[in-house]
Design an enzyme around this catalytic site. Structure first.
Site, PDB file in Angstrom:
ATOM      1  N   ASP A  15       0.821  -1.216   0.000  1.00  0.00           N
ATOM      2  CA  ASP A  15       0.000   0.000   0.000  1.00  0.00           C
ATOM      3  C   ASP A  15       0.850   1.259   0.000  1.00  0.00           C
ATOM      4  O   ASP A  15       0.669   2.151  -0.837  1.00  0.00           O
ATOM      5  CB  ASP A  15      -0.930   0.013   1.223  1.00  0.00           C
ATOM      6  N   SER A 178      -2.141  -9.817   5.074  1.00  0.00           N
ATOM      7  CA  SER A 178      -1.965  -8.441   5.517  1.00  0.00           C
ATOM      8  C   SER A 178      -1.477  -8.505   6.960  1.00  0.00           C
ATOM      9  O   SER A 178      -2.180  -9.019   7.831  1.00  0.00           O
ATOM     10  CB  SER A 178      -3.289  -7.676   5.434  1.00  0.00           C
TER      11      SER A 178
END
Length: 408
Positions: A15, A178
């Site tokens: 990200d 994640s």
């Protein structure tokens, strides 16, 4: 004319790597990355090269590991703060310290804005932004995932965006959980964990330790000491708090301690499933609780449980920099004056088994607790106490009997 600067909360993950060229393309900012080191260890390897290859002008690595331990972890341990009875707040506790470091770098660089890569569905957007608002209300906050100019809605899209900008990444959309890691814990979300009906693949997932099934067949004794609620030594060796947690992480990971699979209630209203590894933190919290139950009186301990739950909620919701947190912490610290002593326990296949607790301030009296009558307590004393303690019950029962008789 010099470009305006933005400080990006940078982890080196997918990200935040994708956000660097996105900020330059959409805002024409000079991007300054700031990675706040809370004990991520090898995750910091190669970070500066990756940030600059992705288009950042510079990278700050702010090491706040000891501050994280002393100023955030210790108060939560002293409070016995556990969210929804399971989550030891590993990610939550780190966020105010990270926000503080981001503001520090932003001030140093004269930055216009601070950007983070937290998604619009998670808790971290709240924690980062509440911290920044409290410490620097004048600085603009950019939440990339909530920005109208952000048109990537998946990990696959982010990977393609990075490739289009000449950034090669060691990530795969279908093989990466994640994760969030610091000295206290590591969290895992995504992949098979998105279905609560599916058992976690611990062989593939675990980072800090092993499952209880794979832990040694022999247990291991550990001794810890505390001074006013602060851990001071492990197995006779005095250490600072960060080193105590590192030591306990190794011991706990070896014996399969602190693996939690939880469906928690996020601040934004949805439920999410995650697996947390907190080997050292689980041991530390348990040892502290064992000492407190010996030292604190019943009313204080009962009230402290309520305050611990409140502290957990405050931290989970990102409200660290508030008068309420300061007030709750002040209460907790007042209870820790006599939480001093030694705790011994055995680690065995995911379990922490008591093996003896001592304190110079112990309120446990063997003569009182013994079945033998002592000088301070006569068994007959209980009769009058029970009469008074049960009086409301007896009066109500008498009244109900009277009502029933009159209704016949």
């Amino acid at each position: 004319m010099a470009k305006e600067k933005v400080v990006l909360a940078y982890s080196g993950g997918l990200d935040t790597t994708a956000i660097i060229p996105w900020l330059k393309e959409n805002y024409d900012y000079e991007v300054i990355c700031c990675c706040v080191d809370c004990g991520q260890e090898e995750e910091l390897d190669g970070l500066e090269e990756r940030a600059k290859l992705s288009g950042a002008s510079k990278l700050y690595i702010e090491d706040i590991t000891d501050e994280f331990c002393d100023d955030y972890i210790v108060p939560c341990v002293q409070a016995d703060a556990i969210y929804e009875n399971k989550y030891l707040l590993g990610t939550s506790m780190a966020r105010p310290g990270i926000a503080k470091a981001l503001v520090k770098v932003a001030r140093l660089e004269g930055a216009t804005a601070i950007c983070h890569g937290a998604t619009g569905k998670g808790n971290d957007q709240i924690r980062f932004e509440l911290g920044i608002k409290a410490l620097a209300p004048d600085i603009k906050i950019i939440a990339a995932w909530r920005d109208d100019k952000w048109n990537m809605d998946s990990r696959e899209a982010e990977i393609e965006y990075c490739k289009a900008h000449g950034i090669d990444l060691p990530f795969s959309a279908d093989t990466s959980y994640s994760r969030d890691r610091n000295l206290w814990h590591i969290s895992h979300e995504g992949l098979e964990l998105e279905d609560p009906a599916v058992e976690p693949n611990f062989d593939h997932l675990l980072v800090l330790g092993v499952s209880p099934e794979k832990a040694p067949q022999e247990g291991e004794y550990v001794t810890m000491t505390f001074e006013k609620g602060v851990p001071t030594s492990v197995n006779g060796k005095e250490m600072k708090v960060s080193d105590i947690i590192r030591t306990l992480n190794k011991l706990g990971g070896k014996h399969g301690i602190g693996i939690v699979d939880i469906v928690e209630n996020r601040v934004v209203g949805m439920k999410s499933r995650g697996v947390y590894e907190t080997p050292g933190g689980t041991i530390l919290m348990e040892a502290h609780e064992q000492l407190e139950e010996l030292v604190l009186d019943r009313d204080t301990l009962r009230t402290k449980k309520d305050m611990g739950n409140l502290m957990a909620q405050i931290v989970y919701e990102g409200k660290w920099f508030t008068p309420l947190r300061e007030a709750v912490q002040a209460f907790v610290e007042s209870t820790q004056q006599y939480v001093t002593g030694e705790v011994k326990f055995k680690l065995y296949k995911g379990n922490i088994i008591k093996a003896g607790t001592t304190s110079p301030y112990s309120l446990y009296s063997e003569s009182l607790a013994s079945f033998t009558t002592g000088d301070l307590y006569d068994h007959h004393d209980a009769e009058g106490f029970i009469t008074l303690f049960g009086l409301p019950l007896k009066v109500r029962a008498m009244k109900m009997a009277e009502i029933e008789k009159n209704n016949k």
